[in-house]
Design a protein around this motif. Structure first.
Motif, PDB file in Angstrom:
ATOM      1  N   UNK A 129       0.823  -1.211   0.000  1.00 13.10           N
ATOM      2  CA  UNK A 129       0.000   0.000   0.000  1.00 13.10           C
ATOM      3  C   UNK A 129       0.861   1.266   0.000  1.00 13.10           C
ATOM      4  N   UNK A 165       3.608   2.093   2.023  1.00 12.83           N
ATOM      5  CA  UNK A 165       4.082   2.656   3.300  1.00 12.83           C
ATOM      6  C   UNK A 165       5.517   3.160   3.206  1.00 12.83           C
ATOM      7  N   UNK A 219       8.270   1.676   3.912  1.00 14.23           N
ATOM      8  CA  UNK A 219       9.187   1.268   4.968  1.00 14.23           C
ATOM      9  C   UNK A 219      10.378   0.518   4.374  1.00 14.23           C
ATOM     10  N   UNK A 267      11.378  -7.036   5.543  1.00 16.61           N
ATOM     11  CA  UNK A 267      10.263  -7.975   5.675  1.00 16.61           C
ATOM     12  C   UNK A 267       9.553  -7.781   7.017  1.00 16.61           C
ATOM     13  N   UNK A 268      10.345  -7.632   8.066  1.00 11.30           N
ATOM     14  CA  UNK A 268       9.779  -7.564   9.413  1.00 11.30           C
ATOM     15  C   UNK A 268       9.082  -6.237   9.702  1.00 11.30           C
ATOM     16  N   UNK A 269       9.345  -5.226   8.897  1.00 10.77           N
ATOM     17  CA  UNK A 269       8.759  -3.915   9.158  1.00 10.77           C
ATOM     18  C   UNK A 269       7.599  -3.576   8.219  1.00 10.77           C
ATOM     19  N   UNK A 281       4.161  -3.106   7.120  1.00 10.11           N
ATOM     20  CA  UNK A 281       2.884  -3.170   7.834  1.00 10.11           C
ATOM     21  C   UNK A 281       1.843  -4.048   7.136  1.00 10.11           C
ATOM     22  N   UNK A 282       2.018  -4.253   5.844  1.00 12.85           N
ATOM     23  CA  UNK A 282       1.021  -5.027   5.093  1.00 12.85           C
ATOM     24  C   UNK A 282       1.450  -6.467   4.850  1.00 12.85           C
ATOM     25  N   UNK A 283       2.570  -6.903   5.408  1.00  6.58           N
ATOM     26  CA  UNK A 283       3.094  -8.255   5.183  1.00  6.58           C
ATOM     27  C   UNK A 283       3.239  -8.520   3.683  1.00  6.58           C
ATOM     28  N   UNK A 291      -9.009  -4.416   6.646  1.00  3.81           N
ATOM     29  CA  UNK A 291      -8.937  -5.100   5.350  1.00  3.81           C
ATOM     30  C   UNK A 291     -10.319  -5.468   4.811  1.00  3.81           C
ATOM     31  N   UNK A 325       6.555  -3.135  13.006  1.00  2.00           N
ATOM     32  CA  UNK A 325       5.564  -3.213  11.945  1.00  2.00           C
ATOM     33  C   UNK A 325       4.329  -2.404  12.334  1.00  2.00           C
ATOM     34  N   UNK A 333      -3.886   0.561   7.829  1.00  4.98           N
ATOM     35  CA  UNK A 333      -3.579  -0.669   7.127  1.00  4.98           C
ATOM     36  C   UNK A 333      -4.580  -0.822   5.987  1.00  4.98           C
ATOM     37  N   UNK A 360      -4.380   3.376   3.609  1.00  2.00           N
ATOM     38  CA  UNK A 360      -3.109   3.831   4.197  1.00  2.00           C
ATOM     39  C   UNK A 360      -2.984   5.347   4.005  1.00  2.00           C
TER      40      UNK A 360
END
Lengths: 71, 409
Positions: A17, A19, A21, A58-60, A62-64, B61, B348, B354, B358
């Motif tokens: 989305x 972000x 990051x 990867x760990x940061x 927010x949307x995986x 979502x 995260x 989300x 966003x």
């Protein structure tokens, strides 16, 4: 190849989305399109020494949206 | 403001305008997360409050069951006089449309896509020097004193000046913008007259701006919107005004609150101040941690279709407070969630929301927060709260310090 395992980063465009990051953490692994959504630089292969950055991206996310896989 | 009965039970009768919730919400949320992860209240015609990260994420979502047509929990739904005169509003469009924040799929995507290029990191990076100059000028006004109000003398002015620059509006109108925000998001949460008044004034203001840009185009976002197309059609004036209302409101007190909370934290944590002064490279991690721990924005959704989340049924038409600040404090996702660790590497957080909504201004907010803190710490590396009891916090969808007197060491 020696035991050193090559990693590859993958961005899921359906989840991203924008972000931003990942690019902030690892600008040599990720870039943004004109809307600010992420994609991998080149083929996503992680150069030696950047494995930690790849994992942090990867760990940061927010949307995986980022996966780090064995190439 | 109306008198509201005191809260007897946070799980079944919470009130997000209760003074305890406003000043110290984190303990209440921690308790809810352990005991009743989805709280509910009959107040405001029925509102749910999920407190766990997983449930908040699931709702963000799920645009099928949770609509963005209302994104603020208020005493009553806004009555917009022009509403009945707009029968052409597409189904699913909001009654108080500020696209794309109040839009659901499929209307959301095109309205968002046309704005995104103006908010990429590269586009925002071009505003950094201007932002730095704004911060420096503000600090010049009080640096020679031994104190200031970090909220009213500093934090609140930074995003006002930047968004005025982006929209091509006079910086001198900043006081007007802050008043509208106060009427809409603070007084207007409980009083419809304040809400309606601010909307009418903003409407008039932007109509004048649109007319003047049509005759003399500028290089600002209003001019950009006048030339923008959505599905090969120019935007209607209603769409442009709705979007401008969104950019002005969302671009100001959110970031001002974030900057204020950062300074509130730093005023009380000498070690963190010192580390950021001696290790400036830590700033990006610190900013993300402040965003996690003091996320200012709680959005809302309206239940469009009955459903179940986290084992809890959600009734149609009731509202949901989508508390990204509560998600960010969930120990299931963030170890030591109640501690602010400015070098937290895995973070995260969901401060900018989300899913498809966003925060479009997240790159702008990050830049403003970073620059505002860097400039402050360069000039005022050591400072304390003047009087912790005199700090006040905003209520409503945006949380941050509104009075923040500090003394310089």
């Amino acid at each position: 190849m020696p035991e050193h395992k090559v990693l590859q980063v993958i961005v899921d465009p359906e989840r991203c989305q924008g972000h931003n990051r990942c690019k902030a953490i690892a600008p040599s692994l990720f870039e943004l399109d004109e809307l600010g959504h992420a994609r991998v630089v080149g083929d996503g292969m992680v150069p030696p020494g950047l494995e930690d950055k790849a994992r942090l991206a990867e760990a940061n996310c927010p949307e995986f949206a980022i996966k780090v896989a064995q190439a | 403001m109306t008198d509201r009965p005191p809260v007897s039970d946070w799980a079944k009768d919470f009130d997000h305008l209760d003074p305890r919730w406003v000043t110290e919400p984190y303990q209440i949320w921690d308790e809810l997360r352990r005991q009743c992860p989805v709280a509910h209240t009959e107040r405001y015609n029925g509102v749910y409050f999920p407190s766990r990260y997983a449930d908040i994420r699931a709702i963000a979502y799920d645009t099928e069951h949770f609509s963005s047509r209302r994104v603020v929990v208020r005493e009553m739904p806004p009555r917009v006089p022009t509403d009945s005169a707009k029968p052409k509003s597409p189904p699913g469009a909001s009654t108080l449309a500020s696209p794309p924040i109040t839009s659901d799929p499929p209307y959301h995507r095109p309205a968002r896509m046309l704005l995104l290029p103006a908010f990429t990191p590269d586009a925002i990076g071009r505003l950094e020097a201007k932002t730095r100059a704004i911060c420096g000028d503000l600090i010049d006004r009080f640096a020679s004193n031994d104190r200031c109000d970090a909220a009213t003398d500093y934090a609140q002015h930074v995003p006002v000046a930047v968004i005025a620059h982006m929209l091509g509006l006079p910086e001198g109108d900043g006081e007007k913008f802050r008043r509208w925000i106060h009427l809409l998001l603070h007084e207007g949460i409980a009083e419809n007259a304040s809400f309606a008044q601010a909307l009418a004034e903003m409407d008039d203001y932007f109509r004048v701006q649109i007319v003047s840009r049509r005759s003399v185009p500028g290089e600002d976002l209003i001019t950009f919107l006048l030339g923008a197309q959505m599905e090969d059609q120019p935007l209607s004036d209603e769409h442009i005004i709705g979007t401008l209302r969104l950019l002005l409101i969302a671009g100001i007190d959110t970031t001002w609150s974030a900057i204020g909370s950062c300074l509130w934290h730093l005023a009380q944590h000498r070690d963190d101040r010192r580390r950021l002064v001696t290790e400036p490279a830590l700033m990006p991690l610190a900013v993300e941690e402040f965003l996690r721990a003091y996320a200012p924005v709680t959005m809302a959704r309206q239940v469009a279709k009955e459903t179940t989340v986290g084992g809890c049924p959600f009734k149609e038409r009731e509202m949901v407070l989508l508390s990204f600040p509560a998600a960010n404090r969930d120990p299931e996702v963030f170890p030591q969630a109640d501690r602010v660790l400015i070098d937290r590497a895995e973070n995260r957080h969901a401060a900018f929301g989300l899913g498809i909504h966003r925060c479009i201004g997240s790159n702008l907010a990050r830049m403003e927060i970073t620059v505002a803190l860097e400039e402050w710490l360069t000039r005022i590396p050591d400072f304390d709260l003047a009087d912790p009891a005199s700090v006040t916090w905003s209520h409503g969808p945006v949380r941050g310090p509104r009075k923040l007197p500090v003394v310089f060491r």
